[in-house]
Structure formats: structure tokens, C-alpha cells
Design an enzyme around this catalytic site. Structure first.
Site, PDB file in Angstrom:
ATOM      1  N   VAL A 166      17.360   0.036  10.740  1.00  0.00           N
ATOM      2  CA  VAL A 166      17.366   1.333  10.064  1.00  0.00           C
ATOM      3  C   VAL A 166      16.741   1.157   8.691  1.00  0.00           C
ATOM      4  O   VAL A 166      17.065   0.242   7.939  1.00  0.00           O
ATOM      5  CB  VAL A 166      18.782   1.931   9.979  1.00  0.00           C
ATOM      6  CG1 VAL A 166      18.825   3.106   9.015  1.00  0.00           C
ATOM      7  CG2 VAL A 166      19.230   2.398  11.355  1.00  0.00           C
ATOM      8  N   LEU A 167      15.810   2.036   8.392  1.00  0.00           N
ATOM      9  CA  LEU A 167      15.081   2.035   7.128  1.00  0.00           C
ATOM     10  C   LEU A 167      15.702   3.086   6.219  1.00  0.00           C
ATOM     11  O   LEU A 167      16.027   4.187   6.671  1.00  0.00           O
ATOM     12  CB  LEU A 167      13.609   2.366   7.386  1.00  0.00           C
ATOM     13  CG  LEU A 167      12.938   1.542   8.492  1.00  0.00           C
ATOM     14  CD1 LEU A 167      11.603   2.154   8.876  1.00  0.00           C
ATOM     15  CD2 LEU A 167      12.776   0.110   8.044  1.00  0.00           C
ATOM     16  N   GLU A 168      15.855   2.767   4.955  1.00  0.00           N
ATOM     17  CA  GLU A 168      16.348   3.731   3.965  1.00  0.00           C
ATOM     18  C   GLU A 168      15.161   4.129   3.102  1.00  0.00           C
ATOM     19  O   GLU A 168      14.848   3.465   2.123  1.00  0.00           O
ATOM     20  CB  GLU A 168      17.460   3.127   3.114  1.00  0.00           C
ATOM     21  CG  GLU A 168      18.654   2.627   3.901  1.00  0.00           C
ATOM     22  CD  GLU A 168      18.575   1.154   4.229  1.00  0.00           C
ATOM     23  OE1 GLU A 168      17.673   0.465   3.707  1.00  0.00           O
ATOM     24  OE2 GLU A 168      19.405   0.688   5.017  1.00  0.00           O
ATOM     25  N   SER A 196       0.827  -1.217   0.000  1.00  0.00           N
ATOM     26  CA  SER A 196       0.000   0.000   0.000  1.00  0.00           C
ATOM     27  C   SER A 196       0.856   1.260   0.000  1.00  0.00           C
ATOM     28  O   SER A 196       0.483   2.269  -0.606  1.00  0.00           O
ATOM     29  CB  SER A 196      -0.919   0.020   1.226  1.00  0.00           C
ATOM     30  OG  SER A 196      -1.820  -1.058   1.176  1.00  0.00           O
ATOM     31  N   ALA A 221       4.116   1.311  -1.140  1.00  0.00           N
ATOM     32  CA  ALA A 221       4.857   1.293  -2.402  1.00  0.00           C
ATOM     33  C   ALA A 221       4.015   1.885  -3.531  1.00  0.00           C
ATOM     34  O   ALA A 221       4.536   2.549  -4.426  1.00  0.00           O
ATOM     35  CB  ALA A 221       5.279  -0.131  -2.746  1.00  0.00           C
ATOM     36  N   ASP A 262      20.730  -9.873   9.661  1.00  0.00           N
ATOM     37  CA  ASP A 262      21.671 -10.975   9.835  1.00  0.00           C
ATOM     38  C   ASP A 262      21.388 -11.826  11.068  1.00  0.00           C
ATOM     39  O   ASP A 262      20.893 -11.323  12.080  1.00  0.00           O
ATOM     40  CB  ASP A 262      23.101 -10.429   9.960  1.00  0.00           C
ATOM     41  CG  ASP A 262      23.658  -9.954   8.640  1.00  0.00           C
ATOM     42  OD1 ASP A 262      23.355 -10.580   7.605  1.00  0.00           O
ATOM     43  OD2 ASP A 262      24.415  -8.961   8.632  1.00  0.00           O
TER      44      ASP A 262
END
Length: 195
Positions: A136-138, A112, A114, A128
Site C-alpha cells: 500500500v502506497l501513501e 522524476s 518527487a 518486512d
């Protein structure tokens, strides 16, 4: 093998996977668990640097990164962070995630969001084995309108896979782990990469 909702609930209940604060079970869907947006952000400052030489001397790369990245911006509860078209920003999940050495996590954005042009992670969606900390979101707004992002909104979903065995070098014990235990929108530490 990717975990289903029943296994995600069980792994959370048994403390094998930890999300703090723990989302309610109604946020576990099929093979994912929703994560929310935290209140820590960073943006690129206005600058006159023509480029950042990512393969240059570490001291120069560090100075260039410091000159273009803002200090941490904390958005108060109920207020919005506005991400303008063509803009990249860093943010965090509200939840802190802890994975054992035999589980890898994957972050996916919401369809939604995107469809409005919001990319939640530009490329880094792997969590990992042995990870502990906020994700952290980019963010990147590839749409035509500014987007108001508010702390606590559902921003993405995590899925988990059990590895064939326990990782020999999980993130939690790696000496070169640059983002270990991060709790805020940590800027790039590419200048700390080993040659």
C-alpha cells in the site's frame, strides 16, 4: 547486504523473492526493481471531525477512521486517478510481493515524480521479512498542480537486503500482523494495535 541486479534476477528466478506479475528483467536496475501502480485507491471523505484521537478508546478510533475513509475506488485501465495538491490518498502496487524470513525490502519513490511534488510513501517504506501481499502506497501531492496517476505506470522501485539470519518473527507468522496478504488499498488499522 543490499542485492544487486544480478542477485535480484537470480532470487526471482529461484523463487526466493516473488513479484506477481513478475516485471521484465529490463525493469531491474543496478540495485532495484521497478514496481507499477495498481488500480485500487482510497481517499479521505469530506468530514466535519475536528481530529482523530489516535490514543482514544479503540471503538472510538475505529468509528472515526470509518467515518473519514472512502470505500475502495477501482480505476479502470486507461483512466486516471487525480491527486490534488495537499491531498493524501492510498493506493497499491500492481505487483504482489512475497519475501522470505531472511530478506527485508525497501520501497523508494521515483525522483522524476518527487520533482513534481509526489510522495509515494509518506513514511512507511519498509517491507518486512515474511511479507506477502501488495504494497500500500501513501500518496501525498505536495506540488501546486493536480497529478494524473494511471494504473500500470511505474511508481517506485524496490530494493532488498539479506538479513544476518532468518527473522524469528517474520510478518507471515505474526498474530498481530494487521495487513497480512493485503490485495487492496487497506485503510489504517491503528485501532487494532495492541496496548
Amino acid at each position: 547486504m543490499r542485492l544487486c541486479d544480478t542477485d535480484i534476477e537470480r532470487y526471482l528466478d529461484d523463487g526466493i523473492i516473488s513479484l506477481t506479475p513478475r516485471p521484465n528483467n529490463d525493469k531491474i536496475n543496478g540495485a532495484t526493481i521497478d514496481v507499477r501502480l495498481g488500480n485500487s485507491f482510497r481517499v479521505f471523505r469530506e468530514h466535519s471531525a475536528p481530529f482523530i484521537d489516535l490514543s482514544g478508546p479503540k471503538e472510538e478510533v475505529s468509528a472515526q477512521l470509518e467515518s473519514v475513509m472512502s470505500d475502495e475506488i477501482i480505476i479502470p485501465e486507461g483512466e486516471a486517478f487525480f491527486l490534488h495538491p495537499g491531498t493524501l490518498a492510498l493506493a497499491t502496487t500492481l505487483e504482489s510481493v512475497k519475501l522470505p524470513a531472511n530478506i527485508i525490502g525497501w520501497l523508494d519513490g521515483r525522483s522524476s515524480l518527487a520533482r513534481l511534488g509526489l510522495m509515494v510513501h509518506v513514511t512507511a517504506h519498509r517491507i518486512d521479512p515474511g511479507w506477502e501481499g501488495k504494497i500500500v502506497l501513501e500518496f501525498y501531492n505536495s506540488g501546486k498542480l493536480p497529478l494524473a496517476l494511471r494504473p500500470n505506470m511505474v511508481i517506485g522501485a524496490l530494493s532488498f537486503e539479506v538479513l544476518s539470519g532468518e527473522a524469528k518473527r517474520p510478518y507471515s507468522i505474526r498474530k498481530d500482523a494487521k495487513y497480512k496478504n493485503q490485495q487492496s488499498a487497506v485503510a489504517s488499522r491503528i485501532d487494532e494495535d495492541k496496548e
